[in-house]
Design a protein around this motif. Structure first.
Motif, PDB file in Angstrom:
ATOM      1  N   SER A 145       0.886   3.921  -2.976  1.00  0.00           N
ATOM      2  CA  SER A 145       0.370   5.355  -2.604  1.00  0.00           C
ATOM      3  C   SER A 145       1.303   6.428  -3.364  1.00  0.00           C
ATOM      4  O   SER A 145       0.741   7.496  -3.551  1.00  0.00           O
ATOM      5  N   ARG A 147      -8.209  -5.285  -5.510  1.00  0.00           N
ATOM      6  CA  ARG A 147      -7.393  -5.673  -4.392  1.00  0.00           C
ATOM      7  C   ARG A 147      -7.878  -6.786  -3.945  1.00  0.00           C
ATOM      8  O   ARG A 147      -8.826  -7.309  -3.441  1.00  0.00           O
ATOM      9  N   ARG A 201       1.021  -1.272  -0.026  1.00  0.00           N
ATOM     10  CA  ARG A 201      -0.031  -0.055   0.076  1.00  0.00           C
ATOM     11  C   ARG A 201       0.893   1.195   0.001  1.00  0.00           C
ATOM     12  O   ARG A 201       0.814   2.123  -0.687  1.00  0.00           O
ATOM     13  N   LEU A 247      -6.048   4.326  -1.021  1.00  0.00           N
ATOM     14  CA  LEU A 247      -5.829   2.789  -0.954  1.00  0.00           C
ATOM     15  C   LEU A 247      -6.234   2.612   0.413  1.00  0.00           C
ATOM     16  O   LEU A 247      -6.202   1.276   0.726  1.00  0.00           O
ATOM     17  N   ASP A 248      -6.643   3.515   1.327  1.00  0.00           N
ATOM     18  CA  ASP A 248      -6.955   2.708   2.662  1.00  0.00           C
ATOM     19  C   ASP A 248      -8.164   1.991   2.521  1.00  0.00           C
ATOM     20  O   ASP A 248      -9.177   1.980   1.691  1.00  0.00           O
ATOM     21  N   ASN A 249      -8.208   0.982   3.605  1.00  0.00           N
ATOM     22  CA  ASN A 249      -9.346  -0.056   3.664  1.00  0.00           C
ATOM     23  C   ASN A 249     -10.802   0.627   3.474  1.00  0.00           C
ATOM     24  O   ASN A 249     -11.780   0.058   3.070  1.00  0.00           O
ATOM     25  N   PHE A 272      -2.202  -5.435  -4.406  1.00  0.00           N
ATOM     26  CA  PHE A 272      -3.035  -4.718  -5.546  1.00  0.00           C
ATOM     27  C   PHE A 272      -2.606  -5.599  -6.842  1.00  0.00           C
ATOM     28  O   PHE A 272      -1.375  -5.590  -7.259  1.00  0.00           O
TER      29      PHE A 272
END
Lengths: 191, 111, 959
Positions: free
Chosen positions: C730, C762, C726, C737-739, C771
């Protein structure tokens, strides 16, 4: 960040032979759009191209590649303009194949003789006239092929010219297979 | 090397197509008995006569079509003409099992 | 050295201004440009060309052409060269075959003294028992195997292939074939004429002055009519719809070229082949066919002997007498078979005829016996067209019966006549062939979508109004009153055939296989009719009653190189291939793809993914673009699970089954936008799933609105995997890209490293946070390099297929085709929750219902199936990794219970792990399994609770 440069699947470099009677040109960077349109859609009327034939409109080759599929090939902006004119109502879909397909052009009076060495189709003028579109196995790779005669390698009279598209991953292999087939005719690569 | 009458492309070399075998009706998947389903999957009469077969124009127009072919003489009968409706909902022509798994479109067959 | 070379002959084909040097049997020799190897050897007064394969009897020239069974030689590193046909070239080293230690003295010639032990079936009968001694027998027998010597160090030769679509193909360039080709071309057909020999004109080429003049005129006419002529080439086979195989031996650039021709009409003008006569001593050097003598004298200016007996039954034999006299050969006797004359034996040394015994018992001193006893019609191409030629005793040969419309016959194979009549028949046949071909061409053009449109109506086919050729009477002369060799190349005599017949092998097809008569390199052209005649005599029947063997392709043997042609082995590479090569990837061929197996240390690659971040090039992953309102219906039909509610931005995993419930493929499909889905398949399933889906759409549901477009190679696919993935990504994209923004099993379009129109999923096959990037392929290398650059401080390393395989095994993910096989139904995989029997329909549904005990039917059907279960196992001894496919057996027995389907050493767990298929009785957690290793040792393994050996709750990939 700016967009990087498009990388062709043909990565090897070749020394062109000036004045060759037969040339193989890498045109993979041209824009290629696939249009699928179901019977009865307005898109078909705008495309106005029968299966297995093609025409050049503006700078774009419009090819009837399957009974319900067309390919638009040319410079990116010209193709984009054409595509924008296609109505998308009904069952119509667009897929950009620019990156998915390698594209070569084999040009010269003996081009059909070279094609005879890699493909089982009949390449005579009657069976594959200028404008004809088909697909077939070329050196064991399934390809879309359009005959689109252009000025010959010497810049003179129009000469038979075949536009050959295959899956990008086969690009280098097929380019080399076509060069091998054309060797006895003095082929020259233009990449 | 047979010339197979593709209704869209016209006659094409057999190696450009894939033969899927006799076109057989698919039983209703919700009511078929084991015997009926087994017959659909595995049993064919293979007569020395005309049989309606399914072909796939693999290297060409990528259309499936059915045509009658004589199993002893290879003669085709009543080939569909361009524009004929190809799809026919009474027939599915699915090959079965992984032995019948259709090989990749680009895995060359000798031609 | 040129002691048998005659002064210049009017029809000679040699160029005396161009002498060529070569060696024959170790000694220097000379010939001329235009000589065959055999004619040059014969000109040097060498009579023995070879020794026969079984009895090692000395053999001299018999036919002096392509079919000569006695003239196989070794040329440099090339064995089994037909010296009667191959042209002499400068500097070659020519040696005899089947000789040991030398041509003149051969130890194995003792075989002929024990000939009765080498009777038909000798090898079958003698060496079949005891079977365990066969390896010993084989070593000895191999010494006796005929043929030349293969040089394994030889360089690869270049072979070539070409396709062609002439209107008319003419097989045979004799007078009839030439006339036919010319007439067809003049009628507007494109014509390809294929001639077996180096010269056109057939028998005329070694005939009289007038014959040659006719041949030259016909050749000139054919060339001016625009006929394409292939010399030294053979139509080897005729297949459905006139698909022809032609081997071109005369191509300037290739050793041989295979031409595949689709002829609209085939004209068979193969001519006639002169037939040997069977009598005692008929294989003694000096016994020669009339056509051979005429070739040697008239074409190559070689005097075939000094004193000749001529046995003649036809005009060609009569003409030979004149040729011999002109060449200075004394005529000891002309025996006219038409008047009842006969020859019964030759006598002399092993190496040469010294005298000839005539039918009346008298003998003549002679070193040459010429036979002209009849002709064989080489009907191979007719057989391949479905014809069954019929024997005519009055003409003493087989004649064509019935051929399909697109095959016509002319020339000597069709009948007899004066040269004028034969040429005229050829002309009429050519015109008829053109008429038929042009109608077919018109029809093909009209039916072919891409072809130039036709406006004229289809031309009418002319009726067959040819004047048929007649049949000249010819005495039936096959075997004299004595026994001799029938099949020279297989060393089979008429006595062998008679005794095999008595043993019960009395049908021609059985006799052929039992004795090997007609199965040698002459392919029956010389021997078949004599074999049939001897069989008929032994059975007391006529030749017509016995029938003949069916000639199958090839007409003449051809090399495997010619069949292989130019080698097309398509290989596929991704856009990152050059980087892989430059960075030390060990390549592995997966299907047609060249992929990195690893970059040096797969175990370290695993550890780096588990601890930092790694990237793998997964471009071969199958990808299909799906668009249309009915895509969810199609997905519901193809996959076993449900797809109707898949929202935009989500992806889902599914398995596909064939109609028999066997797992066919698996993968994830994501909904990119309201109207567009991206389906991924296994790398090997990319093509087949596409065709499978099209099949359902086109044949079962043509009313559904779905467009499928393959986009496998549109994208370079890169999996970025590891706890730092991640962080790395990023740095290259603005997509959050956070959950909360981009959860596990979701898909987002976006720009990566400046490249627009990328697709990110994902998901995680490796079990790590990961990813999967799909980057427009023209920019794939750029993104790969950007990831490597940006990830340098994060410890990024590329990883290959092997590391991925280890990691997926640590996670217990099965691979279709590896952990499943052609019988593995979906429930075996343990994914029952993904099999939704409450859906109305999907591929394989009834089979899966029965498998899971919920199918239609009686109690037995409802009981379900006792399917194998896929389980995870760990070996007790972590140092033992059983090879994949190792059997799982019942302890202390060899009863097979199942097998290990995948196995690896896990660097993460420091354990030997695997997947296995076992019966349900052995599938519960904790079960001890006995694994049989390939060396016979046994080891034990334990069934695990979860498929995943590592992180069974998937915390890492959701992190």
């Amino acid at each position: 960040m700016t967009m990087p440069t498009f990388q062709s699947p043909v990565t090897a470099s070749y020394e062109p032979t000036p004045g060759a009677a037969l040339t193989l040109t890498d045109e993979s960077a041209l824009s290629k759009m696939v249009v699928r349109a179901a019977p009865g859609t307005a898109a078909r009327g705008v495309l106005a191209q029968a299966f297995a034939g093609s025409r050049v409109a503006g700078n774009v080759l419009i090819a009837g590649s399957r009974p319900d599929e067309w390919m638009l090939i040319g410079p990116a902006d010209a193709v984009a303009t054409r595509v924008s004119e296609i109505p998308t109502d009904g069952h119509v879909s667009l897929v950009d194949w620019t990156h998915g397909r390698a594209m070569f052009r084999l040009t010269g009076d003996v081009a059909s003789s070279a094609m005879e060495k890699v493909c089982s189709l009949d390449w005579s003028d009657a069976m594959m006239p200028n404008g004809a579109v088909t697909s077939a196995s070329v050196a064991k790779v399934t390809c879309d092929i359009a005959r689109n005669d252009v000025s010959g390698p010497d810049g003179g009279e129009r000469a038979p010219s075949y536009v050959i598209l295959c899956d990008r991953s086969f690009g280098q292999y097929l380019f080399d297979a076509l060069l091998d087939a054309g060797e006895e005719f003095g082929i020259s690569a233009v990449s | 090397m047979l010339l197979v009458p593709c209704p869209h492309c016209g006659p094409r070399n057999q190696s450009d197509l894939r033969l899927l075998g006799e076109a057989v009706p698919r039983p209703n998947p919700n009511t078929a008995t084991r015997a009926e389903w087994g017959e659909y999957l595995y049993l064919r009469d293979n007569p020395a006569d005309y049989v309606t077969e399914t072909w796939y124009c693999r290297a060409g127009c990528r259309r499936y079509f059915t045509v009658e072919r004589h199993q002893a003489t290879n003669e085709f009968r009543n080939p569909p003409l361009p524009g004929d409706k190809v799809g026919n909902s009474t027939y599915t022509t699915i090959t079965v099992g992984s032995s019948g798994k259709q090989r990749g479109a680009n895995e060359g067959e000798a031609s | 050295m040129t002691m048998r070379r005659l002064p210049q002959q009017p029809g000679e084909v040699i160029d005396r201004s161009q002498p060529l040097k070569f060696t024959w049997n170790g000694k220097p020799a000379v010939g001329y440009q235009g000589d065959t190897i055999a004619s040059a050897i014969a000109a040097g007064d060498n009579r023995i060309m070879s020794r026969s394969m079984k009895y090692h009897r000395p053999r001299g020239l018999l036919t002096a052409d392509f079919w000569d069974p006695n003239a196989f030689v070794q040329v440099d590193d090339e064995p089994n060269v037909r010296s009667g046909h191959r042209l002499l070239t400068n500097g070659i080293d020519v040696g005899p075959q089947n000789v040991w230690p030398s041509l003149d003295y051969d130890v194995k010639a003792a075989n002929q003294l024990v000939g009765r032990f080498l009777s038909p079936g000798f090898y079958y009968k003698t060496f079949i028992h005891p079977q365990k001694l066969w390896p010993a027998y084989e070593k000895v027998l191999a010494q006796f195997a005929p043929g030349g010597t293969v040089d394994y160090e030889s360089e690869m030769a270049y072979f070539d292939k070409r396709y062609t679509h002439p209107d008319v193909v003419v097989a045979g360039g004799g007078p009839a074939g030439l006339a036919a080709a010319t007439a067809a071309a003049e009628a507007g057909a494109s014509v390809l004429l294929v001639e077996h020999e180096h010269h056109l004109g057939g028998h005329l080429r070694y005939g009289t002055e007038d014959d040659r003049a006719l041949a030259n005129g016909l050749e000139l006419a054919a060339r001016s009519a625009g006929v394409e002529i292939l010399l030294d080439s053979t139509v080897t086979g005729r297949y459905e719809d006139n698909w022809l195989g032609i081997v071109q031996r005369s191509h300037p650039l290739a050793s041989e070229r295979l031409v595949k021709a689709r002829a609209k009409t085939l004209i068979v003008a193969a001519g006639l082949i002169e037939r040997p006569y069977v009598f005692e001593g008929n294989d003694r050097p000096g016994v020669m066919l009339a056509s051979a003598a005429r070739r040697l004298i008239n074409m190559y200016s070689v005097k075939p002997g000094d004193r000749a007996v001529v046995l003649t039954a036809n005009e060609s034999g009569d003409q030979t007498v004149a040729d011999l006299e002109r060449a200075g050969v004394k005529i000891a006797e002309v025996v006219d078979a038409r008047a009842g004359g006969n020859v019964t034996a030759t006598a002399g040394s092993q190496k040469a005829v010294e005298s000839v015994t005539l039918g009346d018992g008298s003998t003549r001193d002679a070193d040459l016996l010429i036979t002209a006893v009849g002709w064989t019609a080489p009907t191979s191409l007719l057989n391949m067209s479905g014809d069954r030629p019929v024997y005519d005793p009055a003409g003493a040969r087989f004649f064509p019966d019935r051929t399909p419309d697109n095959v016509l016959v002319t020339g000597g194979i069709a009948g007899d006549g004066t040269l004028d009549q034969i040429v005229e028949h050829g002309r009429e046949t050519g015109a008829l062939a053109a008429s038929r071909a042009l109608a077919v061409a018109h029809r093909l053009q009209a039916l072919t979508a891409r072809a130039m449109p036709v406006s004229d109506p289809e031309p009418a086919m002319a009726p067959d109004a040819r004047t048929p050729l007649g049949r000249d009477p010819h005495p039936e002369l096959y075997r004299s009153t004595t026994h001799g060799i029938v099949d020279y190349s297989e060393d089979v005599g008429s006595k062998d055939l008679v005794s095999a017949t008595k043993e019960g092998y009395d049908s021609v097809e059985l006799l052929k296989r039992y004795t090997t008569a007609t199965m040698g390199p002459a392919q029956g052209k010389l021997e078949t009719v004599n074999t049939v005649a001897v069989l008929a005599e032994a059975r007391g029947e006529t030749i017509a009653e016995v029938g003949t063997t069916i000639w199958r392709p090839p007409y003449a043997p051809l090399t495997l190189g010619a069949l292989a042609g130019r080698i097309f082995e398509p290989e596929r590479v991704s856009s990152v291939h050059s980087w892989h090569v430059a960075n030390g990837a060990k390549p592995i061929l997966a299907g047609q793809w060249i992929r990195p197996e690893h970059y040096g240390n797969p175990q370290a690659e695993v550890t780096n993914v588990r601890e930092n971040v790694g990237i793998i090039d997964i471009s071969p992953l199958g990808k299909l673009d799906l668009q249309g309102a009915d895509v969810p219906k199609l997905l519901n039909l193809l996959y076993t699970n449900k797809w109707s509610k898949l929202g935009v931005g989500s992806v889902r995993y599914g398995i596909m089954c064939a109609e028999d419930g066997v797992v066919m493929d698996d993968g994830v499909t994501g909904r990119i936008s309201e109207n567009r889905w991206l389906m991924t398949t296994t790398s090997s399933g990319a093509g087949s799933v596409w065709e499978w889906a099209e099949n359902w759409l086109q044949t079962a549901h043509p009313d559904w609105d779905v467009h499928i477009t393959p986009v496998t190679t549109s994208y370079t696919s890169i999996n970025v995997a590891g706890p730092k993935s991640r962080e790395l990504l990023s740095r290259l994209t603005d997509v959050p890209l956070d959950n909360d923004s981009f959860d596990y099993m979701q898909v987002r379009p976006g720009t990566v490293a400046g490249v627009e129109d990328c697709i990110m999923w994902r998901i995680g096959f490796t079990g790590e946070l990961s990813f999967e990037l799909h980057v427009p392929a023209g920019y794939g290398l750029h993104v790969w390099e950007a990831l490597m650059d940006e990830g340098a401080d994060l410890g990024i390393k590329p990883f290959g297929l092997e590391a991925q395989r280890i990691m997926r095994l640590e996670k217990g993910h099965f691979i279709v085709g590896q952990d499943t096989d052609g019988l593995t139904k979906a429930p075996t995989t343990g994914l029952q929750p993904l099999i939704k029997l409450d859906k109305d329909d999907f591929a394989g549904k009834p089979e899966l219902a029965w498998a899971m005990g919920q199918g239609v039917g009686d109690a037995a059907d409802a009981a379900g199936m006792d399917l194998p279960v896929l389980v995870s196992v760990q070996m007790t001894d972590s140092s033992i990794v059983p090879p994949e496919a190792s059997q799982i057996v019942r302890p202390n027995t060899n009863e097979i219970l199942g097998r290990i389907t995948s196995s690896r050493y896990s660097p993460t767990l420091k354990a030997s792990i695997g997947l296995a298929q076992v019966p349900p009785s052995h599938a519960s957690s904790g079960t001890q399994l006995t694994v049989l290793l390939t060396n016979g040792d046994r080891t034990t393994a334990t069934v695990q609770q979860h498929h995943a050996h590592f992180d069974p709750d998937g915390l890492r990939l959701r992190s």
